[in-house]
Design a protein around this motif. Structure first.
Motif, mmCIF file in Angstrom:
data_model
loop_
_atom_site.group_PDB
_atom_site.id
_atom_site.type_symbol
_atom_site.label_atom_id
_atom_site.label_comp_id
_atom_site.label_asym_id
_atom_site.label_seq_id
_atom_site.Cartn_x
_atom_site.Cartn_y
_atom_site.Cartn_z
ATOM 1 N N HIS B 100 0.837 -1.200 0.000
ATOM 2 C CA HIS B 100 0.000 0.000 0.000
ATOM 3 C C HIS B 100 0.868 1.245 0.000
ATOM 4 O O HIS B 100 1.748 1.414 0.826
ATOM 5 N N ASP B 105 -2.313 6.538 -2.063
ATOM 6 C CA ASP B 105 -3.477 5.770 -1.627
ATOM 7 C C ASP B 105 -3.934 4.764 -2.683
ATOM 8 O O ASP B 105 -5.067 4.759 -3.149
ATOM 9 N N GLU B 106 -2.935 3.958 -3.045
ATOM 10 C CA GLU B 106 -3.310 2.885 -3.968
ATOM 11 C C GLU B 106 -2.410 1.698 -3.733
ATOM 12 O O GLU B 106 -1.334 1.820 -3.152
ATOM 13 N N MET B 107 -2.873 0.584 -4.135
ATOM 14 C CA MET B 107 -2.088 -0.619 -3.992
ATOM 15 C C MET B 107 -1.154 -0.707 -5.181
ATOM 16 O O MET B 107 -1.579 -0.599 -6.323
ATOM 17 N N ASP B 133 4.214 -1.950 -11.304
ATOM 18 C CA ASP B 133 2.804 -1.655 -11.611
ATOM 19 C C ASP B 133 2.613 -1.178 -13.032
ATOM 20 O O ASP B 133 1.648 -1.561 -13.707
ATOM 21 N N GLN B 137 0.028 -2.625 -15.743
ATOM 22 C CA GLN B 137 -0.993 -1.736 -16.293
ATOM 23 C C GLN B 137 -1.079 -1.949 -17.809
ATOM 24 O O GLN B 137 -2.157 -2.127 -18.382
#
Lengths: 226, 431
Positions: B100, B105-107, B133, B137
């Motif tokens: 986290h 505020d994102e995983m 990530d 994505q």
């Protein structure tokens, strides 16, 4: 009276010739349109009996030819049944009457006589057989000069018999003469019997003889000696 | 039987069917390629990360061998000296983990690598993690874009096929329409549909060839019937006349009356048969085509008058209630045949239980007679050569003649048996 039969079937032509000769006419036969045309040119006839279906063309052409030449000759056309158009055209062109194949000889005889009577100045207006007499223009029958009251059908029947004296008229031929094809022939036999019974009764009651005899259950014959 | 089976099966339009199959196939192809693409992406990510980790590990090992101190290790690396030796062949181990990120505020997705290496006979465990990530994505985007692409393609194909069926299949549908309209013996030129599609050209060609053959056979058959019916009349006249000669001959009749009678009757039968068949053919050929609007009242009255005497002799009453305005569009000759035959039929089969009734109303004609019910089904009534009861007396062609005329003149004729009455109902269709 001199007749010309224009018919390509030789059996039929000679049959008609024989029959009409027996009935007191002088009869000649032509088998083609050309032969008929030649004969009409060369000789005088009172009546031409014309079959429309000839090997060298339609008999209607001959009617126009006769009328153009203003020959004083009556024409009776012979058509196949239901050839309505030929019939109408023929009568329009100036034919006096028509008869449809196959016809009964006695019917032919009756037609020939009635056409000739209507057409000719030397017509016989009165037919006499023994005590019976028919005045054709008045459509009146007499027995020993006394008027006979007949229905229309009885009168037609009597005239048909007198035109065909001493001949067997089959029931079929009588039915066709009286009713045309308004009725199935077999149905009509009882009616014919009825008419003939009434006719006999009226004639004998008025002092005439029983002129009409039944023949082998097939028809009737009208003759002077009973 | 085979036919029945295919009749019961649900049918689809050719294009619908090909479209469905095509869409299914494309879906499989798209799905397959999506799997392939994501797999490729995974492999790429893995080899890329492996390469980065390897380089980092190489750097760390080199530094440690040379005794350097790290102040900052790449990829949050942790180095642990192992007290007991472990089997180094089981390493490196990879694991994905989510962490986290408080700031965003994102995983976030991370990859962790644990590997073992030796320096101076001492085993060390090295743990490194790297954020990945962005890679994922991209991978998910690839997979995600496949479905909208497929839907767009599907919609496109369906729309395209709809247009196709309008344009490409237009000649096909027109040919079908012409086939449907075709009636044998109508003698109308069959319309030629312009098309450059080979299959349709071929179909149309076959259809026209078939028509030619059918028309040819039909014409010949009709000609044959016509000629037979017509040509037979002259010989029949001859036979009949000869027979009449025999009837007039007493010698013959005394010996052969019954034979002569049979010859005479059969000749008459043949002659009537020929005439009626000839008439039927002529009607079928449309030779009676002087169609006019006829007021039926005087015509029916004329026919009733003609048979009145026969009816009387059979003790049959004929009642009629005729509408002065009742009209039929038909050739007058044909109307005569219809009325004559219906009346003749009523008189032939009528019993004196009650009257023969002829009633016309605004748009219908009824003719009825009393009598016992038919022995067979009413459909048989209009068939050729059907006669109820006494077969000798009639040809059995009258009602089939009537039926044929009705068919050709947009009229319906129906039969019904009700309250001891045979009722024929005749009605002309509106057009």
């Amino acid at each position: 009276m001199k007749l010309l039969i224009v018919e390509d079937n030789t059996h039929l032509a000679s049959d008609m010739k024989q029959f009409l000769t027996e009935n007191g006419f002088v009869v000649e036969v032509a088998g083609t349109l050309r032969e008929a045309s030649q004969r009409i040119n060369d000789y005088q006839y009172d009546l031409v009996i014309l079959d429309l279906g000839l090997p060298d063309g339609n008999g209607l052409a001959l009617i126009s030819e006769i009328k153009e030449k203003e020959k004083d000759v009556a024409i009776l056309i012979v058509t196949a049944k239901n050839s309505l158009e030929d019939k109408v055209k023929g009568l329009d062109l100036g034919a006096d009457d028509y008869i449809t194949k196959p016809f009964h000889k006695v019917e032919l005889n009756a037609r020939v006589r009635s056409v000739l009577r209507r057409n000719k100045f030397n017509r016989k207006d009165i037919i006499v057989v023994d005590a019976l007499k028919i005045d054709l223009p008045a459509s009146q029958a007499y027995v020993n000069d006394k008027p006979l009251i007949l229905t229309k059908k009885e009168y037609d029947l009597l005239l048909y018999f007198m035109y065909n004296k001493n001949r067997v008229l089959t029931k079929e031929s009588i039915a066709e003469h009286l009713w045309g094809d308004h009725i199935d022939e077999a149905d009509s036999f009882d009616f014919i019997y009825n008419h003939i019974k009434n006719l006999r009764k009226k004639i004998t009651a008025a002092g005439g003889k029983n002129y009409i005899q039944a023949m082998y259950g097939m028809g009737y014959k009208f003759s002077e000696e009973s | 039987m085979k036919q029945d089976k295919s009749k019961n099966r649900r049918t689809f339009q050719l294009l619908t069917r090909t479209t469905a199959i095509y869409l299914l196939f494309t879906f499989i192809a798209f799905y397959g390629s999506a799997l392939f693409l994501t797999n490729e992406a995974d492999q790429f990510i893995h080899s890329y990360l492996k390469h980065r980790f390897d380089r980092a590990q190489g750097f760390i090992q080199r530094e440690m061998r040379e005794g350097e101190e790290f102040n900052k290790l790449p990829y949050s690396a942790e180095i642990v000296k192992l007290p007991q030796p472990v089997d180094s062949t089981l390493y490196p181990v990879y694991a994905d983990t989510l962490v986290h990120n408080a700031a965003m505020d994102e995983m976030l997705r991370f990859r962790k690598r644990i590997s073992i290496f030796n320096i101076n006979n001492q085993q060390y465990k090295l743990t490194m993690i790297k954020q990945m990530d962005d890679f994922y994505q991209l991978r998910d985007d690839i997979f995600g874009s496949i479905i909208p692409a497929f839907i767009m393609l599907a919609v496109g194909i369906v729309l395209f096929n709809l247009l196709l069926s309008r344009s490409i299949f237009k000649p096909f549908n027109r040919i079908l329409g012409i086939m449907k309209m075709y009636k044998i013996g109508t003698d109308i030129d069959v319309e030629h549909v312009n098309t450059s599609t080979a299959e349709f050209v071929k179909m149309q060609q076959l259809f026209h060839n078939m028509l030619d053959r059918i028309e040819y056979d039909y014409r010949h058959l009709k000609e044959y019937t016509e000629n037979m019916a017509h040509e037979i009349q002259t010989p029949l006249t001859v036979i009949r006349n000869k027979t009449e000669n025999l009837i007039a001959d007493d010698d013959v009749m005394e010996r052969q009356a019954s034979a002569v009678k049979i010859i005479y009757d059969e000749t008459n039968y043949l002659s009537r048969l020929g005439n009626t068949l000839n008439l039927l053919t002529k009607i079928e050929n449309g030779e009676f085509n002087k169609v006019e609007e006829l007021i039926t009242k005087p015509i029916i009255e004329k026919h009733v008058e003609a048979v009145a005497e026969l009816a009387r002799l059979k003790s049959l009453q004929i009642e009629h209630r005729l509408d002065a305005m009742h009209k039929i569009m038909i050739d007058p000759f044909l109307l005569d045949i219809v009325i004559k035959n219906l009346l003749r039929n009523a008189i032939r089969y009528g019993t004196n239980e009650g009257p023969i009734r002829i009633v016309t109303e605004t748009d219908s004609l009824n003719i009825s007679n009393y009598g016992p019910p038919l022995d067979v089904s009413p459909e048989k009534l209009f068939e050729r050569f059907y006669r109820n009861g006494n077969p000798q007396a009639s040809l059995g062609l009258g009602l089939s003649l009537v039926k044929k005329i009705c068919e050709l003149n947009q009229m319906d004729i129906t039969y019904q048996y009700d309250a001891h009455q045979h009722i024929f109902h005749l009605k002309q269709s509106d057009n």
